[in-house]
Design a protein around this motif. Structure first.
Motif, PDB file in Angstrom:
ATOM      1  N   LEU A 160       0.901  -1.068   0.207  1.00  0.00           N
ATOM      2  CA  LEU A 160       0.141  -0.059  -0.093  1.00  0.00           C
ATOM      3  C   LEU A 160       0.998   1.301  -0.032  1.00  0.00           C
ATOM      4  N   ARG A 161       1.848   1.245   0.869  1.00  0.00           N
ATOM      5  CA  ARG A 161       2.791   2.330   0.831  1.00  0.00           C
ATOM      6  C   ARG A 161       3.416   2.684  -0.505  1.00  0.00           C
ATOM      7  N   ASP A 162       3.984   1.390  -1.014  1.00  0.00           N
ATOM      8  CA  ASP A 162       4.579   1.710  -2.496  1.00  0.00           C
ATOM      9  C   ASP A 162       3.445   2.197  -3.464  1.00  0.00           C
ATOM     10  N   ALA A 163       2.475   1.933  -3.437  1.00  0.00           N
ATOM     11  CA  ALA A 163       1.258   2.216  -4.388  1.00  0.00           C
ATOM     12  C   ALA A 163       0.993   3.533  -4.139  1.00  0.00           C
ATOM     13  N   PRO A 182       5.490   4.213   6.081  1.00  0.00           N
ATOM     14  CA  PRO A 182       4.347   3.128   6.323  1.00  0.00           C
ATOM     15  C   PRO A 182       3.578   3.717   7.434  1.00  0.00           C
ATOM     16  N   THR A 183       4.014   4.526   8.438  1.00  0.00           N
ATOM     17  CA  THR A 183       3.425   5.228   9.649  1.00  0.00           C
ATOM     18  C   THR A 183       2.354   6.228   9.142  1.00  0.00           C
ATOM     19  N   ALA A 184       2.876   7.019   7.996  1.00  0.00           N
ATOM     20  CA  ALA A 184       1.970   8.019   7.406  1.00  0.00           C
ATOM     21  C   ALA A 184       0.756   7.373   6.835  1.00  0.00           C
ATOM     22  N   VAL A 185       1.305   6.500   5.983  1.00  0.00           N
ATOM     23  CA  VAL A 185       0.041   5.700   5.076  1.00  0.00           C
ATOM     24  C   VAL A 185      -1.205   5.072   6.131  1.00  0.00           C
ATOM     25  N   ARG A 186      -0.421   4.321   7.040  1.00  0.00           N
ATOM     26  CA  ARG A 186      -1.322   3.656   7.935  1.00  0.00           C
ATOM     27  C   ARG A 186      -2.362   4.802   8.800  1.00  0.00           C
ATOM     28  N   ARG A 187      -1.573   5.719   9.009  1.00  0.00           N
ATOM     29  CA  ARG A 187      -2.332   6.778   9.854  1.00  0.00           C
ATOM     30  C   ARG A 187      -3.594   7.424   8.836  1.00  0.00           C
ATOM     31  N   ALA A 188      -3.193   7.819   7.860  1.00  0.00           N
ATOM     32  CA  ALA A 188      -4.016   8.324   6.818  1.00  0.00           C
ATOM     33  C   ALA A 188      -5.182   7.201   6.559  1.00  0.00           C
ATOM     34  N   LEU A 189      -5.077   6.155   6.546  1.00  0.00           N
ATOM     35  CA  LEU A 189      -6.032   4.967   6.329  1.00  0.00           C
ATOM     36  C   LEU A 189      -6.995   5.076   7.623  1.00  0.00           C
ATOM     37  N   GLU A 190      -6.327   4.779   8.892  1.00  0.00           N
ATOM     38  CA  GLU A 190      -7.004   4.829   9.972  1.00  0.00           C
ATOM     39  C   GLU A 190      -7.911   6.149  10.214  1.00  0.00           C
ATOM     40  N   GLU A 191      -7.284   7.128   9.831  1.00  0.00           N
ATOM     41  CA  GLU A 191      -8.095   8.272  10.389  1.00  0.00           C
ATOM     42  C   GLU A 191      -9.231   8.450   9.274  1.00  0.00           C
ATOM     43  N   GLY A 192      -9.051   7.950   8.003  1.00  0.00           N
ATOM     44  CA  GLY A 192     -10.293   7.922   6.970  1.00  0.00           C
ATOM     45  C   GLY A 192     -10.998   6.996   7.287  1.00  0.00           C
TER      46      GLY A 192
END
Length: 212
Positions: A166-169, A180-190
């Motif tokens: 997901l991070r790479d995409a 990875p942390t920023a991507v996971r945070r964006a997904l969780e907040e969304g």
């Protein structure tokens, strides 16, 4: 399919005032709807009747807008122009359907063996489609970063179920070195925002992403 004199008349009307353009749209609808839709159906055998009807409506809207913006070329083939527009719009609907199918699989897989997953399994196909329609609407309302992450998650599922994938995409879309942390945070907040909006509609479930 082409009728030179009739097409020439429509062409002249399409470069006229708004009343003439509106009349031209009516003539196009009356004369070409079934022919163009039949052609689209041959090009896209899997298109649903509803999407086919919507394809034609959006095609007429595009024709009207192009005429108002003086983008119609009178000497060009009217039929070829209509087919080009209709094909593009049908492709849009086909991609949207494929994206929705991926979203359904993403949701179903992510909820497997969970309490909410059992609730999801009890939904009828119509209810699931309604949930997915709402999700698509709500994703568009998210802040830019969260929206991008969610769209990438759906478009790249099942690979995007892995955080690294997901991070790479996401990085390919944004052109930035995403963490990875920023991507996971964006997904969780969304996800939390979408869950809240879904709860307001009487639905509730989550989306999981696995650590590598």
């Amino acid at each position: 399919m082409e009728h030179p004199e009739y097409d020439a008349q429509i062409g002249q009307m399409l470069i006229g005032d708004d009343d003439q353009v509106s009349s031209a749209i009516g003539m196009i609808d009356q004369h070409y709807r079934y022919r163009v839709c039949a052609w689209v159906r041959r090009q896209f055998p899997g298109i649903s009747p509803a999407d086919l009807a919507d394809t034609w409506i959006v095609t007429l809207e595009d024709v009207f807008q192009a005429a108002r913006e003086h983008r119609f070329v009178p000497n060009a083939s009217l039929v070829s122009w209509l087919l080009t527009i209709a094909k593009a719009r049908a492709a849009d609907f086909t991609r949207r359907k494929a994206s929705q199918d991926r979203a359904i699989k993403a949701v179903a897989d992510s909820l497997r063996n969970t309490r909410v997953g059992r609730w999801w399994d009890r939904l009828t196909p119509a209810e699931r489609n309604e949930v997915l329609r709402l999700i698509c609407e709500f994703i568009c309302l998210l802040p830019p970063k969260q929206r991008i992450v969610f769209e990438v998650f759906v478009d790249n599922y099942p690979d995007s179920a892995k955080l690294s994938a997901l991070r790479d995409a996401v990085a390919k879309v944004t052109g930035k070195d995403e963490t990875p942390t920023a991507v996971r945070r964006a997904l969780e907040e969304g996800r939390k925002k979408i869950q809240a909006m879904l709860r307001a509609k009487g639905y509730d479930f989550g989306i999981r992403v696995e650590n590598d």
